[in-house]
Design a protein around this motif. Sequence first.
Motif, short mmCIF file in Angstrom:
data_model
loop_
_atom_site.label_atom_id
_atom_site.label_comp_id
_atom_site.label_asym_id
_atom_site.label_seq_id
_atom_site.Cartn_x
_atom_site.Cartn_y
_atom_site.Cartn_z
N LYS A 1 -20.62 51.42 20.33
CA LYS A 1 -21.07 51.90 22.10
C LYS A 1 -22.69 51.50 22.79
O LYS A 1 -22.90 50.83 24.04
CB LYS A 1 -20.57 53.24 21.93
N ASP A 2 -23.22 52.05 22.31
CA ASP A 2 -24.54 51.93 22.68
C ASP A 2 -25.60 50.33 22.34
O ASP A 2 -26.25 50.40 22.78
CB ASP A 2 -25.77 53.16 21.85
N ARG A 3 -25.08 49.72 21.18
CA ARG A 3 -25.65 47.99 21.03
C ARG A 3 -27.25 48.01 21.41
O ARG A 3 -27.61 48.14 22.12
CB ARG A 3 -25.29 47.45 22.24
N PRO A 4 -28.20 49.43 20.22
CA PRO A 4 -29.00 49.34 20.25
C PRO A 4 -30.03 47.39 20.38
O PRO A 4 -29.09 47.07 19.58
CB PRO A 4 -29.39 50.29 19.11
N ASP A 5 -30.93 47.32 20.51
CA ASP A 5 -32.33 46.22 19.87
C ASP A 5 -31.85 45.79 18.58
O ASP A 5 -32.21 45.00 17.98
CB ASP A 5 -32.94 46.40 20.90
N LEU A 6 -32.34 46.88 18.37
CA LEU A 6 -32.49 47.04 15.79
C LEU A 6 -31.87 48.38 15.90
O LEU A 6 -31.70 49.16 16.46
CB LEU A 6 -34.07 47.21 16.39
N VAL A 7 -31.36 47.85 14.51
CA VAL A 7 -31.09 49.09 13.46
C VAL A 7 -31.92 49.45 12.62
O VAL A 7 -32.26 47.95 11.60
CB VAL A 7 -29.20 48.91 13.26
N MET A 8 -32.84 50.27 12.21
CA MET A 8 -33.42 50.76 10.88
C MET A 8 -32.96 51.71 9.89
O MET A 8 -32.45 52.99 10.51
CB MET A 8 -35.71 50.94 11.72
N VAL A 9 -32.75 51.67 9.24
CA VAL A 9 -32.39 52.11 8.05
C VAL A 9 -32.98 52.33 7.01
O VAL A 9 -33.77 51.59 6.48
CB VAL A 9 -31.06 51.98 7.26
N SER A 10 -33.74 53.99 6.65
CA SER A 10 -34.39 54.49 5.33
C SER A 10 -33.16 54.93 4.81
O SER A 10 -31.98 55.70 4.83
CB SER A 10 -35.47 55.90 5.83
N PHE B 1 -21.72 54.50 12.95
CA PHE B 1 -20.77 52.81 13.31
C PHE B 1 -20.57 52.76 14.42
O PHE B 1 -20.84 52.05 15.56
CB PHE B 1 -19.89 52.09 11.95
N VAL B 2 -19.46 53.92 15.18
CA VAL B 2 -18.89 53.50 16.52
C VAL B 2 -20.23 53.91 17.73
O VAL B 2 -19.59 53.52 18.88
CB VAL B 2 -17.80 54.66 16.64
N GLY C 1 -26.20 50.44 8.25
CA GLY C 1 -27.06 48.74 9.15
C GLY C 1 -26.79 47.40 8.30
O GLY C 1 -27.07 46.32 9.51
N TYR C 2 -25.99 47.62 7.20
CA TYR C 2 -25.19 46.44 6.73
C TYR C 2 -24.38 45.78 8.28
O TYR C 2 -24.08 44.34 8.79
CB TYR C 2 -24.78 46.07 5.54
N TRP C 3 -23.55 46.21 8.63
CA TRP C 3 -22.51 46.22 9.21
C TRP C 3 -22.92 45.81 10.60
O TRP C 3 -22.59 44.86 11.60
CB TRP C 3 -21.28 47.27 9.53
N ALA C 4 -24.11 46.28 11.29
CA ALA C 4 -24.35 46.09 12.52
C ALA C 4 -24.74 45.17 12.13
O ALA C 4 -24.68 44.42 13.95
CB ALA C 4 -25.66 47.01 12.80
N LYS C 5 -25.72 43.92 11.47
CA LYS C 5 -26.13 42.55 11.28
C LYS C 5 -25.43 41.74 11.49
O LYS C 5 -24.85 40.97 11.96
CB LYS C 5 -27.21 42.98 10.50
N LYS C 6 -23.66 41.84 10.71
CA LYS C 6 -22.98 41.34 10.06
C LYS C 6 -21.62 41.23 11.41
O LYS C 6 -21.49 40.06 11.84
CB LYS C 6 -22.23 41.76 8.89
N TRP C 7 -21.51 42.64 12.40
CA TRP C 7 -20.37 42.49 13.30
C TRP C 7 -20.75 42.42 14.01
O TRP C 7 -19.96 41.62 15.62
CB TRP C 7 -19.86 43.73 12.52
N LEU C 8 -22.64 43.16 14.36
CA LEU C 8 -22.59 43.18 16.37
C LEU C 8 -23.12 42.48 16.41
O LEU C 8 -24.23 42.72 16.88
CB LEU C 8 -22.67 44.80 16.35
N LYS C 9 -24.50 41.78 14.80
CA LYS C 9 -25.08 40.69 15.48
C LYS C 9 -26.38 41.80 16.18
O LYS C 9 -27.30 41.05 16.84
CB LYS C 9 -24.98 39.46 16.48
N ILE C 10 -27.13 42.35 15.69
CA ILE C 10 -27.73 43.83 15.69
C ILE C 10 -28.83 43.54 14.45
O ILE C 10 -28.65 43.34 12.94
CB ILE C 10 -27.84 44.79 15.91
N PRO C 11 -30.11 43.20 14.49
CA PRO C 11 -31.17 42.52 14.13
C PRO C 11 -31.57 43.78 13.26
O PRO C 11 -31.23 45.05 13.32
CB PRO C 11 -32.91 42.72 14.44
N PHE C 12 -31.51 43.96 11.82
CA PHE C 12 -31.27 45.05 10.82
C PHE C 12 -32.76 45.15 10.14
O PHE C 12 -33.08 44.25 9.25
CB PHE C 12 -30.32 45.13 10.26
#
Length: 198
Positions: free
Chosen positions: A12-21, A7-8, A31-42
């Motif tokens: 830091k990197d702020r990717p355009d998208l997070v994909m979790v398998s 998550f750290v 992935g949920y945190w990335a969407k909720k707190w960082l507003k990164i599409p998940f």
Amino acid sequence: PITLSMFVALIKDRPDLVMVSNNFVFQSVIGYWAKKWLKIPFVFMPITHTFHPFTHHPALKKVLLYADLIIACTEFEKNFLINQGVKAENISIVPLGIDYRAWMKISTSLNVREKYGLGRDFVVGYLGRKVEGKGIEHLIQSMRMVWQKFPTARLLLAGKAEETYKEILKAELNQLTQDELARVLIVDDLEDKDKKSF
């Protein structure tokens, strides 16, 4: 690695998208945190094992409902996820698969065919643990459709069967005719060196 440092790194990197398998709840929660707190599409690919208690974990349900896109491997998985409350329009089906032509070139496959007496017949194979939830009984049932089109096709069930599943497997095989049963090969004592040859 399944650590908070994942998550750290997202912060830091702020990717355009997070994909979790999915393999573990914590990985999904990242992935949920990335969407909720960082507003990164998940995008989430749960690879749902419906029989497994983990599939019904409350955290996983929250993750499913929060993802922008869910990738299901099958129509069955999609329907299961819809029944869990996921909107149908948020689910795309992307089947798992291999290019069987690449595997046809492996010369060791001929040795396996010889070793198990498979000849050049068309083979439908299952290689893995024989346990409840893998769908082996459905595979056995579906062979009747395969045999209508490919009468000489063989069914290979390779891998160790759990004690609790042996009776279920035996009962399913007992539903086959003698001719059908003659086209089924069961290998319980599969050697590690042979696994890659299948």
